[in-house]
Scaffold this motif. Structure first.
Motif, PDB file in Angstrom:
ATOM      1  N   ALA A 180      31.374 -44.036  73.875  1.00  0.00           N
ATOM      2  CA  ALA A 180      31.854 -45.612  74.057  1.00  0.00           C
ATOM      3  C   ALA A 180      31.140 -45.598  74.636  1.00  0.00           C
ATOM      4  CB  ALA A 180      33.262 -44.484  73.821  1.00  0.00           C
ATOM      5  N   GLN A 181      30.359 -45.247  75.797  1.00  0.00           N
ATOM      6  CA  GLN A 181      29.225 -45.467  76.418  1.00  0.00           C
ATOM      7  C   GLN A 181      28.436 -46.667  76.106  1.00  0.00           C
ATOM      8  OE1 GLN A 181      27.170 -43.837  79.651  1.00  0.00           O
ATOM      9  NE2 GLN A 181      29.462 -43.316  80.505  1.00  0.00           N
ATOM     10  N   CYS A 182      27.618 -45.717  75.330  1.00  0.00           N
ATOM     11  CA  CYS A 182      26.457 -46.848  74.687  1.00  0.00           C
ATOM     12  C   CYS A 182      26.823 -48.122  73.707  1.00  0.00           C
ATOM     13  CB  CYS A 182      25.613 -45.861  73.877  1.00  0.00           C
ATOM     14  SG  CYS A 182      24.979 -44.410  74.281  1.00  0.00           S
ATOM     15  N   ALA A 183      28.118 -48.448  72.859  1.00  0.00           N
ATOM     16  CA  ALA A 183      28.921 -49.204  72.682  1.00  0.00           C
ATOM     17  C   ALA A 183      29.147 -49.939  73.296  1.00  0.00           C
ATOM     18  CB  ALA A 183      30.075 -48.607  71.633  1.00  0.00           C
ATOM     19  N   TYR A 184      29.487 -49.971  74.196  1.00  0.00           N
ATOM     20  CA  TYR A 184      29.846 -50.656  75.391  1.00  0.00           C
ATOM     21  C   TYR A 184      28.397 -51.049  76.043  1.00  0.00           C
ATOM     22  CZ  TYR A 184      31.053 -52.758  80.021  1.00  0.00           C
ATOM     23  OH  TYR A 184      31.601 -53.581  81.100  1.00  0.00           O
ATOM     24  N   TRP A 185      27.346 -50.429  76.231  1.00  0.00           N
ATOM     25  CA  TRP A 185      25.835 -51.324  76.336  1.00  0.00           C
ATOM     26  C   TRP A 185      25.436 -52.571  75.493  1.00  0.00           C
ATOM     27  CZ3 TRP A 185      26.263 -52.420  81.117  1.00  0.00           C
ATOM     28  CH2 TRP A 185      26.849 -51.444  82.013  1.00  0.00           C
ATOM     29  N   VAL A 186      25.572 -51.983  74.305  1.00  0.00           N
ATOM     30  CA  VAL A 186      24.731 -52.121  72.796  1.00  0.00           C
ATOM     31  C   VAL A 186      25.725 -53.192  72.991  1.00  0.00           C
ATOM     32  CG1 VAL A 186      25.035 -52.917  70.394  1.00  0.00           C
ATOM     33  CG2 VAL A 186      24.468 -50.290  71.868  1.00  0.00           C
ATOM     34  N   ASP A 187      27.755 -54.164  73.003  1.00  0.00           N
ATOM     35  CA  ASP A 187      28.236 -55.018  73.374  1.00  0.00           C
ATOM     36  C   ASP A 187      27.539 -55.794  74.508  1.00  0.00           C
ATOM     37  OD1 ASP A 187      29.623 -54.224  71.432  1.00  0.00           O
ATOM     38  OD2 ASP A 187      31.344 -53.432  72.353  1.00  0.00           O
ATOM     39  N   ARG A 188      27.460 -55.424  75.688  1.00  0.00           N
ATOM     40  CA  ARG A 188      27.104 -56.151  76.594  1.00  0.00           C
ATOM     41  C   ARG A 188      25.875 -56.428  76.434  1.00  0.00           C
ATOM     42  NH1 ARG A 188      30.497 -57.727  79.905  1.00  0.00           N
ATOM     43  NH2 ARG A 188      29.490 -57.456  81.912  1.00  0.00           N
ATOM     44  N   TYR A 189      24.566 -56.327  76.240  1.00  0.00           N
ATOM     45  CA  TYR A 189      23.442 -56.993  75.421  1.00  0.00           C
ATOM     46  C   TYR A 189      23.049 -57.768  74.488  1.00  0.00           C
ATOM     47  CZ  TYR A 189      20.956 -53.575  79.378  1.00  0.00           C
ATOM     48  OH  TYR A 189      20.731 -52.930  80.119  1.00  0.00           O
ATOM     49  N   GLU A 190      24.415 -57.329  73.350  1.00  0.00           N
ATOM     50  CA  GLU A 190      24.319 -58.215  72.313  1.00  0.00           C
ATOM     51  C   GLU A 190      24.576 -59.756  73.230  1.00  0.00           C
ATOM     52  OE1 GLU A 190      26.990 -56.326  69.528  1.00  0.00           O
ATOM     53  OE2 GLU A 190      24.735 -55.587  68.458  1.00  0.00           O
ATOM     54  N   LEU A 191      25.831 -59.610  73.672  1.00  0.00           N
ATOM     55  CA  LEU A 191      26.646 -60.944  74.959  1.00  0.00           C
ATOM     56  C   LEU A 191      25.060 -61.121  75.652  1.00  0.00           C
ATOM     57  CD1 LEU A 191      29.918 -60.097  75.922  1.00  0.00           C
ATOM     58  CD2 LEU A 191      29.375 -61.023  74.461  1.00  0.00           C
ATOM     59  N   ALA A 192      24.192 -60.914  75.965  1.00  0.00           N
ATOM     60  CA  ALA A 192      22.903 -61.038  76.590  1.00  0.00           C
ATOM     61  C   ALA A 192      21.878 -61.971  75.895  1.00  0.00           C
ATOM     62  CB  ALA A 192      22.401 -60.357  77.250  1.00  0.00           C
ATOM     63  N   GLY A 193      21.991 -61.765  74.943  1.00  0.00           N
ATOM     64  CA  GLY A 193      20.707 -61.855  73.575  1.00  0.00           C
ATOM     65  C   GLY A 193      19.360 -62.115  74.474  1.00  0.00           C
ATOM     66  N   ASP A 194      19.086 -62.797  74.205  1.00  0.00           N
ATOM     67  CA  ASP A 194      17.530 -63.718  74.422  1.00  0.00           C
ATOM     68  C   ASP A 194      17.464 -63.732  75.907  1.00  0.00           C
ATOM     69  OD1 ASP A 194      15.869 -61.998  71.739  1.00  0.00           O
ATOM     70  OD2 ASP A 194      15.942 -63.758  71.370  1.00  0.00           O
ATOM     71  N   ASN A 195      18.597 -64.393  76.389  1.00  0.00           N
ATOM     72  CA  ASN A 195      18.372 -64.953  78.054  1.00  0.00           C
ATOM     73  C   ASN A 195      17.889 -63.631  78.928  1.00  0.00           C
ATOM     74  OD1 ASN A 195      20.108 -65.914  79.686  1.00  0.00           O
ATOM     75  ND2 ASN A 195      20.924 -67.608  79.017  1.00  0.00           N
ATOM     76  N   LYS A 196      17.097 -64.016  79.744  1.00  0.00           N
ATOM     77  CA  LYS A 196      16.446 -63.057  80.156  1.00  0.00           C
ATOM     78  C   LYS A 196      17.102 -63.049  81.939  1.00  0.00           C
ATOM     79  CE  LYS A 196      12.521 -61.943  78.577  1.00  0.00           C
ATOM     80  NZ  LYS A 196      12.911 -60.549  78.015  1.00  0.00           N
ATOM     81  N   SER A 197      17.790 -64.237  82.386  1.00  0.00           N
ATOM     82  CA  SER A 197      18.966 -63.844  83.037  1.00  0.00           C
ATOM     83  C   SER A 197      20.976 -62.905  83.015  1.00  0.00           C
ATOM     84  CB  SER A 197      19.468 -65.280  83.300  1.00  0.00           C
ATOM     85  OG  SER A 197      18.379 -66.553  84.058  1.00  0.00           O
ATOM     86  N   ALA A 198      20.489 -63.201  81.881  1.00  0.00           N
ATOM     87  CA  ALA A 198      21.430 -62.913  81.088  1.00  0.00           C
ATOM     88  C   ALA A 198      21.670 -60.866  81.297  1.00  0.00           C
ATOM     89  CB  ALA A 198      22.591 -63.012  80.181  1.00  0.00           C
ATOM     90  N   GLN A 199      20.024 -60.663  80.622  1.00  0.00           N
ATOM     91  CA  GLN A 199      19.336 -59.617  79.822  1.00  0.00           C
ATOM     92  C   GLN A 199      19.657 -58.560  81.551  1.00  0.00           C
ATOM     93  OE1 GLN A 199      16.018 -59.650  78.468  1.00  0.00           O
ATOM     94  NE2 GLN A 199      17.072 -60.200  76.222  1.00  0.00           N
ATOM     95  N   LEU A 200      19.208 -60.022  83.045  1.00  0.00           N
ATOM     96  CA  LEU A 200      19.204 -58.850  84.047  1.00  0.00           C
ATOM     97  C   LEU A 200      20.438 -58.795  84.589  1.00  0.00           C
ATOM     98  CD1 LEU A 200      15.376 -60.540  85.372  1.00  0.00           C
ATOM     99  CD2 LEU A 200      16.311 -58.882  84.849  1.00  0.00           C
ATOM    100  N   PHE A 201      21.341 -59.442  84.371  1.00  0.00           N
ATOM    101  CA  PHE A 201      22.445 -59.294  84.677  1.00  0.00           C
ATOM    102  C   PHE A 201      23.069 -57.822  84.493  1.00  0.00           C
ATOM    103  CE2 PHE A 201      27.016 -59.046  84.597  1.00  0.00           C
ATOM    104  CZ  PHE A 201      27.771 -59.506  85.786  1.00  0.00           C
ATOM    105  N   VAL A 202      23.441 -57.332  83.311  1.00  0.00           N
ATOM    106  CA  VAL A 202      23.370 -56.380  82.593  1.00  0.00           C
ATOM    107  C   VAL A 202      22.571 -55.428  82.973  1.00  0.00           C
ATOM    108  CG1 VAL A 202      23.399 -56.074  80.144  1.00  0.00           C
ATOM    109  CG2 VAL A 202      24.206 -57.877  80.621  1.00  0.00           C
ATOM    110  N   ASP A 203      21.219 -55.549  83.316  1.00  0.00           N
ATOM    111  CA  ASP A 203      20.924 -55.095  83.744  1.00  0.00           C
ATOM    112  C   ASP A 203      21.043 -54.121  84.871  1.00  0.00           C
ATOM    113  OD1 ASP A 203      17.894 -53.572  83.360  1.00  0.00           O
ATOM    114  OD2 ASP A 203      17.963 -54.142  85.645  1.00  0.00           O
ATOM    115  N   GLY A 204      21.954 -54.581  85.937  1.00  0.00           N
ATOM    116  CA  GLY A 204      22.155 -54.564  87.113  1.00  0.00           C
ATOM    117  C   GLY A 204      23.750 -53.738  87.466  1.00  0.00           C
TER     118      GLY A 204
END
Length: 165
Positions: free
Chosen positions: A134-158
């Motif tokens: 469940a935890q991994c699925a959550y993070w996959v979803d978050r990173y998919e939403l971020a897509g290739d947008n580096k700012s969004a990826q860094l937000f998810v990273d935080g």
């Protein structure tokens, strides 16, 4: 009742799989750190530590039941780099699904052997795997939403870096 040789061998294989998982996640942590995803790196380091704890828990159980764990060499992970945090997390999710299947098979073997003590012991791991997936699925979803947008990826990273242990 002393644990059977067959069950000891099966559980020993799982100890080795948990050590292999720890090695994989530590490799992912190294990659993420090098790629400047420090939150993901910390999350993966935490995962590696959890896998080591799982190996220790399995080993302690084997010893408690009068068996002796047989360790094997831990090979290097198949991959050392990922094209993105999303791909890294997808691999993590796929890996956790394989681990879940391994615990299901162990439970089936314990049931068939009428080793109800081991079957009960394995329930903790099966529940843990449900949480891991469940935890991994959550993070996959978050990173998919971020897509290739580096700012969004860094937000998810935080966000992933603030993971509560």
């Amino acid at each position: 009742m002393k644990i059977s040789r067959e069950m000891t061998e099966l559980l020993s294989k799982q100890v080795n799989e948990e050590l292999k998982s720890a090695y994989l996640y530590q490799g992912m942590a190294i990659w993420a750190n090098d790629a400047k995803y420090v939150g993901l790196s910390g999350w993966m380091s935490h995962q590696a530590q959890e896998e080591m704890e799982h190996a220790q828990k399995l080993n302690a159980y084997i010893l408690e039941r009068g068996g002796a764990t047989v360790l094997a060499a831990v090979p290097a992970p198949d991959k050392a780099t990922w094209p993105s945090p999303l791909e890294c997390m997808k691999d993590t999710y796929d890996h956790e699904n394989k681990v879940t299947e391994a615990f299901y098979k162990l439970a089936e073997e314990a049931q068939a052997a009428r080793d109800y003590t081991t079957l009960e012991f394995l329930q903790w791991f099966i529940k843990e795997q449900t949480e891991e997936e469940a935890q991994c699925a959550y993070w996959v979803d978050r990173y998919e939403l971020a897509g290739d947008n580096k700012s969004a990826q860094l937000f998810v990273d935080g966000e992933i870096g603030r993971r509560q242990a």
